[in-house]
Write a protein that holds these residues in place. Structure first.
Motif, short mmCIF file in Angstrom:
data_model
loop_
_atom_site.label_atom_id
_atom_site.label_comp_id
_atom_site.label_asym_id
_atom_site.label_seq_id
_atom_site.Cartn_x
_atom_site.Cartn_y
_atom_site.Cartn_z
N HIS A 1 0.82 -1.22 0.00
CA HIS A 1 0.00 0.00 0.00
C HIS A 1 0.85 1.26 0.00
N GLY A 2 2.13 1.12 -0.35
CA GLY A 2 2.98 2.31 -0.43
C GLY A 2 3.88 2.44 0.77
N GLU A 3 4.02 3.67 1.28
CA GLU A 3 4.94 3.97 2.37
C GLU A 3 4.54 3.21 3.63
N VAL A 4 5.54 2.55 4.22
CA VAL A 4 5.30 1.80 5.46
C VAL A 4 5.25 2.77 6.63
N HIS A 5 4.25 2.59 7.49
CA HIS A 5 4.13 3.45 8.67
C HIS A 5 5.36 3.27 9.56
N SER A 6 5.76 4.33 10.24
CA SER A 6 6.98 4.29 11.07
C SER A 6 6.92 3.20 12.13
N ARG A 7 5.72 2.92 12.65
CA ARG A 7 5.61 1.91 13.69
C ARG A 7 5.87 0.51 13.15
N ASP A 8 5.75 0.34 11.81
CA ASP A 8 5.95 -0.98 11.22
C ASP A 8 7.31 -1.14 10.55
#
Length: 886
Positions: free
Chosen positions: A338-345
């Motif tokens: 889904h694009g950019e990975v969230h910082s927490r992941d």
């Protein structure tokens, strides 16, 4: 403690006092017809029922036991066959069966009730249920059922008997504290904190599972003991018994269900929307229905995790390599789809890429490694940063890699990485970070103080940025502190404190607070450590010089030297528990050392020994010089409870430990040696060692630790010189501890019962119970000498009450028995050695005098004490005797 084996014999009943009290009350209640013990499998219902039967036998009641099984559920009276056999009856299906059983029970029970235990009652056949239903109504029979919660049959039985006088007792998971106690009883001794936590978390309150875990660990050789402390040295998932147990639980899963479970195990917990990209929702629903998955509420939507942590550990451990690679790649692809990975992941995706054979972006891997370092997952930080360092020679990666290696005790590897990275550093920030970590590793872990100084000097010559130069100066102060010279460290760091707001200020505040605690300026120390923690919290991750836990250690240490033992213990215990929970071995070792000191001051030497054992073991794993502190602490605490064997073993290991530049707690190490010398009867040697400790402490400005050694000297009878010295440094050390020590010294010097009583009250108020007991014993002796028998008796009783609260502690010879105070120094030393049943020749060799001189001294001792022979001496010097190993 006696060694219990998990292979044979029942375990003790631990943590079930409420249930046992309820059973006892039911047995004593003439109107109650029985109890139903209801709970999940493995929670100890059968063991509790056996204990209930034992309680019934103790009350003089006739008892019998039967057990139902699923395999015989369709056979009439199968469960009650042993009962019929005991009564010499045949199980005929006729109307007279109940009367025959009732008559047999009446004969068996006499004029009292009979107790019938029925285990696994949910498996009873219908005929047995009918007969038992009649027996429940039969006056004179008390039944004890065990029922597995959730079973349809169990619910039916509970419903059937709910109107009768059957008392329901729910048997739930065993509380955590009781699980720890049971685990230590099972392995036969104290267990290191993180190992105990592993057993507690993995068993989840289930006693049967706990037994399997311990038995499997023992069979696999995963449990080892050092200085009497047990520790897990391998994963519980390696146990074949555990794998078989979990395989039974996971039996019958379809291929897609098994893969879904493996995906969750690799990502536990995992977001539902991510997992749904890889397996059908119906499959996830089925796993939840089978009780293998739990659904949690997360910030980004529902999350899934395995219902038991052991499932994931076993599944991950035995996952085939290629399958792990495929599944890890699938998870990473799904997360990035889904694009950019969230910082927490970021960390999770980086791990999946790594487990999937690599290929992740270097910047993502480096960011993830910093996250792992910040959260104290040092092993993972190494896995993530090493590929980046090896492929790109990134200085930033080298810093993360080296710091993580150093935290895990792999200091030589860390130094090698940093040596290569040093010429690659191009900015002042990189030069400073590399130099700080390299100098720290060289000094602390490798004992190479001169090389560490060279590294700092070279970096200082190259760095022009003022902030970076301040950090290097703060590092010099830190190394001076670790070397033990708190006076020089405080002097250097106080200049840095003139400018707040950066990492140098946070480090200097920490070191000044720690140094002032050792110096005895405890009020200032407490203020500085609070400021240091606040300053460190305000910094971002890039500027960290120390982990947060170090600040808590410094704060608790300041509270300890101030005599605020309860506050120190609260901080120390909280830090210890957090370290265990997070798997932070370094933090756990530091807090173990701290708690050892606090517990010993509180008069709990047995608990103190265990904490010091733990510190020694964990620092040893980390290749940290703090192992010396743990060993010296074991010796010191062992002497406090007269355990010569354990203390001597610790000193032997201390003698074999490598030399180190970290000497901050060397005064404490000398005190440990002195008290063991005292326990061996070597009074002159013990006092000489303590005077050496005083001299070293004052050379370095450690007046608080010097005061501890002077207090020891007074307790060993060197009253006048030590009391005078303590008085001279009285204005250098503040806090309640010093005030109480001065009061004790004044009482011993003047032989004043009122001053002794005052000292006892001061020590008791701060929680230093052993010291309070010693002061009360002095009061009793002085009152007795003055002919005040009543006061002497009251003071002696007070001393005894205090001593009873000091588990395992013994008093030093100064306050052991009246009458010994009239002995000369040499007579006392000879008597203490003779109390150990040494021959005159052995004593002469140890003291470098003639046998005739020894015999002459002994004759004088006999006259002064009013005894006739050598074997009466141990009554006057009990601390000279060897106690069993704890």
């Amino acid at each position: 403690m006696a060694r219990l084996t998990t292979a044979a014999g029942p375990w003790p009943v631990v943590g079930r006092n409420p249930e046992l009290e309820a059973i006892g009350a039911a047995l004593d209640d003439g109107d109650c017809e029985g109890v139903a013990l209801i709970g999940g499998a493995g929670f100890g219902k059968t063991r509790l029922a056996a204990q209930a039967r034992h309680m019934a036998v103790e009350r003089g009641l006739a008892c019998s036991s039967v057990r139902a099984t699923k395999s015989a559920i369709n056979i009439p009276y199968a469960a009650l066959a042993p009962l019929f056999e005991a009564f010499d009856l045949s199980a005929k299906l006729d109307a007279g069966l109940f009367r025959a059983v009732a008559r047999a029970i009446d004969v068996r029970r006499g004029d009292r009730r009979m107790v019938l235990v029925v285990d696994d009652a949910q498996e009873l056949d219908d005929a047995s249920v009918t007969l038992l239903d009649q027996l429940v109504e039969h006056n004179g029979v008390f039944v004890i059922f065990t029922l597995r919660v959730g079973e349809v049959e169990a619910q039916a039985l509970v419903q059937k008997w709910k109107d009768q006088r059957i008392h329901r007792i729910d048997v739930g998971p065993l509380p955590e504290a009781d699980l720890r106690t049971l685990t230590e009883l099972a392995v036969g001794g104290p267990l290191e904190g993180a190992s105990a936590q592993s057993f507690v978390e993995s068993s989840a309150g289930n006693v049967l599972l706990l037994r399997e875990l311990i038995q499997g660990a023992m069979e696999a050789g995963a449990l080892s003991s050092e200085l009497g402390l047990w520790r897990l040295n391998d994963s519980l998932a390696q146990s074949p018994r555990l794998r078989d147990l979990i395989d039974q639980r996971l039996a019958g899963l379809s291929t897609v269900e098994r893969e879904a479970l493996e995906l969750v195990a690799l990502s536990d917990p995992v977001q539902l929307d991510l997992l749904e990209q890889l397996v059908p929702l119906e499959t996830i629903e089925q796993l939840e229905h089978r009780g293998l998955l739990d659904v949690l509420g997360g910030e980004a939507g529902p999350e899934l995790r395995l219902s038991h942590p052991l499932y994931g550990e076993v599944v991950r451990t035995h996952l085939p390599s290629i399958r792990r690679i495929r599944l890890s790649r699938s998870l990473a692809d799904a997360a990035e789809s889904h694009g950019e990975v969230h910082s927490r992941d970021t960390l999770r995706v980086a791990v999946w890429r790594l487990d999937g054979g690599g290929g992740g972006r270097h910047d993502t891997m480096l960011t993830a490694s910093r996250t792992a370092l910040r959260t104290e997952n040092y092993a993972l930080a190494i896995r993530l940063s090493r590929p980046v360092w090896e492929k790109s020679r990134s200085v930033d990666a080298a810093i993360v890699l080296a710091e993580s290696l150093d935290f895990l005790g792999r200091c030589r590897e860390a130094e090698q990485v940093l040596r290569v990275a040093t010429p690659l550093a191009t900015t002042d920030r990189q030069r400073t970070s590399v130099a700080a970590r390299r100098a720290s590793a060289l000094f602390r872990s490798l004992g190479e103080a001169d090389e560490a100084d060279v590294v700092i000097t070279l970096a200082s010559d190259l760095v022009t940025d003022a902030t970076c130069r301040r950090e290097l100066d703060a590092l010099r102060g830190n190394l001076l502190l670790l070397a033990g010279d708190v006076a020089k460290a405080v002097e250097l760091d106080e200049a840095i404190l003139q400018t707040p707001g950066d990492a140098a200020f946070a480090q200097a505040s920490l070191d000044v607070g720690t140094g002032l605690a050792f110096a005895g300026r405890t009020k200032e120390a407490i203020d500085h450590t609070s400021v240091a923690l606040a300053a460190r919290t305000d910094l971002n991750d890039e500027e960290q010089l120390s982990a947060i836990g170090v600040y808590a250690v410094a704060q608790a240490l300041a509270q300890y030297h101030a005599g605020h033992l309860l506050d120190a213990a609260l901080i120390g215990d909280a830090g210890y528990r957090v370290s265990v929970e997070k798997g932070n071995v370094d933090g756990q070792a530091w807090f173990s050392t701290l708690m050892g000191l606090i517990l010993l001051a509180q008069g709990q030497p047995l608990l103190s020994i265990n904490m010091f054992r733990e510190a020694s073991t964990l620092f040893g794993i980390l290749n940290h010089p703090g192992r010396r502190w743990g060993l010296a602490g074991v010796a010191l605490a062992s002497a406090a409870c007269g355990d010569k064997v354990t203390g001597q073993r610790a000193l032997e290991e201390l003698d074999d430990a490598p030399a180190t530049a970290v000497l901050l707690q060397e005064v404490g190490a000398i005190r440990g040696r002195a008290w063991m010398a005292m326990l061996r009867g070597e009074l002159s040697n013990a006092r000489t060692l303590l005077w050496d400790a005083v001299a070293l402490a004052e050379k370095w400005g450690q007046y608080a630790t010097g005061a501890e050694a002077l207090h020891d000297l007074i307790r060993m009878g060197a009253v006048n010189p030590a009391a005078e010295h303590l008085e001279r440094i009285g204005d250098k050390v503040d806090g309640d501890f010093m005030a109480a020590r001065l009061a004790f010294a004044a009482a011993a010097g003047a032989q004043d019962m009122d001053k002794a009583a005052r000292a006892s009250g001061m020590f008791e108020e701060m929680g230093a119970l052993l010291f309070a007991a010693e002061a009360s014993t002095l009061e009793a002796q002085y009152a007795d000498d003055a002919g005040l028998r009543r006061r002497a008796s009251e003071a002696a009783a007070q001393a005894q009450r205090l001593l009873e609260r000091c588990e395992g502690a013994t008093l030093p010879w100064l306050v052991t028995r009246p009458g010994t105070a009239h002995l000369s120094e040499r007579e006392r030393e000879v008597a203490m050695l003779a109390a150990q049943l040494l021959t005159s020749k052995q004593i002469a060799e140890r003291l470098f005098v003639s046998v005739r001189t020894v015999d002459n001294h002994l004759q004088q001792v006999y006259v002064k004490l009013g005894i006739k022979r050598r074997n009466e001496l141990p009554a006057y010097f009990p601390s000279s005797q060897t106690r069993p190993t704890t």
